[in-house]
Scaffold this motif. Structure first.
Motif, PDB file in Angstrom:
ATOM      1  N   ASP A  19       0.815  -1.208   0.000  1.00 46.11           N
ATOM      2  CA  ASP A  19       0.000   0.000   0.000  1.00 46.11           C
ATOM      3  C   ASP A  19       0.851   1.261   0.000  1.00 46.11           C
ATOM      4  O   ASP A  19       0.381   2.329   0.352  1.00 46.11           O
ATOM      5  CB  ASP A  19      -0.915   0.012   1.227  1.00 46.11           C
ATOM      6  CG  ASP A  19      -1.932  -1.110   1.189  1.00 46.11           C
ATOM      7  OD1 ASP A  19      -2.415  -1.409   0.083  1.00 46.11           O
ATOM      8  OD2 ASP A  19      -2.235  -1.680   2.249  1.00 46.11           O
ATOM      9  N   SER A  20       2.124   1.147  -0.395  1.00 46.60           N
ATOM     10  CA  SER A  20       3.025   2.293  -0.314  1.00 46.60           C
ATOM     11  C   SER A  20       2.621   3.433  -1.253  1.00 46.60           C
ATOM     12  O   SER A  20       3.025   4.572  -1.054  1.00 46.60           O
ATOM     13  CB  SER A  20       4.463   1.864  -0.591  1.00 46.60           C
ATOM     14  OG  SER A  20       4.562   1.343  -1.901  1.00 46.60           O
ATOM     15  N   ALA A  21       1.846   3.158  -2.269  1.00 50.63           N
ATOM     16  CA  ALA A  21       1.427   4.210  -3.194  1.00 50.63           C
ATOM     17  C   ALA A  21       0.491   5.195  -2.505  1.00 50.63           C
ATOM     18  O   ALA A  21       0.460   6.363  -2.847  1.00 50.63           O
ATOM     19  CB  ALA A  21       0.737   3.602  -4.408  1.00 50.63           C
ATOM     20  N   GLU A  22      -0.266   4.736  -1.527  1.00 48.32           N
ATOM     21  CA  GLU A  22      -1.135   5.627  -0.787  1.00 48.32           C
ATOM     22  C   GLU A  22      -0.660   5.714   0.655  1.00 48.32           C
ATOM     23  O   GLU A  22      -0.106   4.772   1.194  1.00 48.32           O
ATOM     24  CB  GLU A  22      -2.584   5.135  -0.831  1.00 48.32           C
ATOM     25  CG  GLU A  22      -2.807   3.814  -0.129  1.00 48.32           C
ATOM     26  CD  GLU A  22      -4.240   3.356  -0.197  1.00 48.32           C
ATOM     27  OE1 GLU A  22      -4.934   3.452   0.824  1.00 48.32           O
ATOM     28  OE2 GLU A  22      -4.637   2.913  -1.280  1.00 48.32           O
ATOM     29  N   VAL A  23      -0.845   6.867   1.261  1.00 49.99           N
ATOM     30  CA  VAL A  23      -0.435   7.063   2.643  1.00 49.99           C
ATOM     31  C   VAL A  23      -1.533   6.510   3.544  1.00 49.99           C
ATOM     32  O   VAL A  23      -2.702   6.872   3.405  1.00 49.99           O
ATOM     33  CB  VAL A  23      -0.198   8.563   2.931  1.00 49.99           C
ATOM     34  CG1 VAL A  23       0.139   8.780   4.393  1.00 49.99           C
ATOM     35  CG2 VAL A  23       0.890   9.099   2.029  1.00 49.99           C
ATOM     36  N   ARG A  27      -4.934   4.350  11.820  1.00 54.90           N
ATOM     37  CA  ARG A  27      -6.033   3.383  11.940  1.00 54.90           C
ATOM     38  C   ARG A  27      -5.919   2.304  10.860  1.00 54.90           C
ATOM     39  O   ARG A  27      -6.110   1.128  11.133  1.00 54.90           O
ATOM     40  CB  ARG A  27      -7.367   4.126  11.823  1.00 54.90           C
ATOM     41  CG  ARG A  27      -8.576   3.236  11.902  1.00 54.90           C
ATOM     42  CD  ARG A  27      -9.846   4.071  11.773  1.00 54.90           C
ATOM     43  NE  ARG A  27     -11.012   3.257  11.602  1.00 54.90           N
ATOM     44  CZ  ARG A  27     -11.763   2.809  12.600  1.00 54.90           C
ATOM     45  NH1 ARG A  27     -11.472   3.127  13.831  1.00 54.90           N
ATOM     46  NH2 ARG A  27     -12.809   2.053  12.364  1.00 54.90           N
ATOM     47  N   GLN A  28      -5.589   2.718   9.628  1.00 53.90           N
ATOM     48  CA  GLN A  28      -5.436   1.748   8.538  1.00 53.90           C
ATOM     49  C   GLN A  28      -4.231   0.843   8.759  1.00 53.90           C
ATOM     50  O   GLN A  28      -4.285  -0.341   8.458  1.00 53.90           O
ATOM     51  CB  GLN A  28      -5.306   2.477   7.205  1.00 53.90           C
ATOM     52  CG  GLN A  28      -6.583   3.160   6.768  1.00 53.90           C
ATOM     53  CD  GLN A  28      -6.358   4.092   5.589  1.00 53.90           C
ATOM     54  OE1 GLN A  28      -5.382   4.848   5.560  1.00 53.90           O
ATOM     55  NE2 GLN A  28      -7.257   4.027   4.609  1.00 53.90           N
ATOM     56  N   VAL A  29      -3.146   1.405   9.284  1.00 52.11           N
ATOM     57  CA  VAL A  29      -1.964   0.589   9.591  1.00 52.11           C
ATOM     58  C   VAL A  29      -2.316  -0.442  10.654  1.00 52.11           C
ATOM     59  O   VAL A  29      -1.981  -1.623  10.527  1.00 52.11           O
ATOM     60  CB  VAL A  29      -0.781   1.470  10.049  1.00 52.11           C
ATOM     61  CG1 VAL A  29       0.366   0.622  10.581  1.00 52.11           C
ATOM     62  CG2 VAL A  29      -0.304   2.350   8.907  1.00 52.11           C
ATOM     63  N   ALA A  30      -3.012  -0.010  11.705  1.00 53.56           N
ATOM     64  CA  ALA A  30      -3.409  -0.930  12.774  1.00 53.56           C
ATOM     65  C   ALA A  30      -4.324  -2.027  12.234  1.00 53.56           C
ATOM     66  O   ALA A  30      -4.157  -3.205  12.564  1.00 53.56           O
ATOM     67  CB  ALA A  30      -4.109  -0.162  13.896  1.00 53.56           C
TER      68      ALA A  30
END
Length: 116
Positions: A19-23, A27-30
């Motif tokens: 998902d590196s193309a989008e920051v 919450r999304q990382v968790a």
């Protein structure tokens, strides 16, 4: 019910690089870390049945076990599905219950380093 878990091969860095193309928000990382960890544990788990046979763990079986073992922790098969697909963030009581079921520390589900 007995759940046996083997080691997982997927790393958090692999997931986050996809998902590196989008920051991603925290919450999304968790959600990504949690869903990866739970998916790996379920995929690698085997359940012993009453007749001595073993079979793969299903979301239905996991939800039933959690409901019996931790009646104060609301959980459903569809809720587990949403967690595995990163569509929901788990409550702390559910993280603790899942950690006990899979015999891992609660931190396993929420920290980037699997050796925690």
């Amino acid at each position: 019910m007995f759940i046996n878990v083997a080691d997982s091969q997927t790393t958090d860095e692999d997931l986050l690089e996809q998902d590196s193309a989008e920051v991603l928000s925290p919450r999304q990382v968790a959600a990504t870390i949690f869903s990866s960890r739970l998916s790996d544990l379920i995929a690698e788990s085997v359940v012993s049945t009453e007749d001595g046979l073993t079979r793969s763990l299903t979301l239905y079986t996991l939800a039933q076990h959690l409901e019996l073992a931790y009646p104060d922790v609301p959980v459903s098969q569809s809720g587990l599905y949403r967690l595995i697909h990163g569509e929901a963030i788990p409550r702390l009581d559910l993280i603790i219950a899942l950690a006990r079921v899979f015999d891992v520390p609660p931190e396993y589900f929420v920290t980037p380093d699997k050796n925690s």
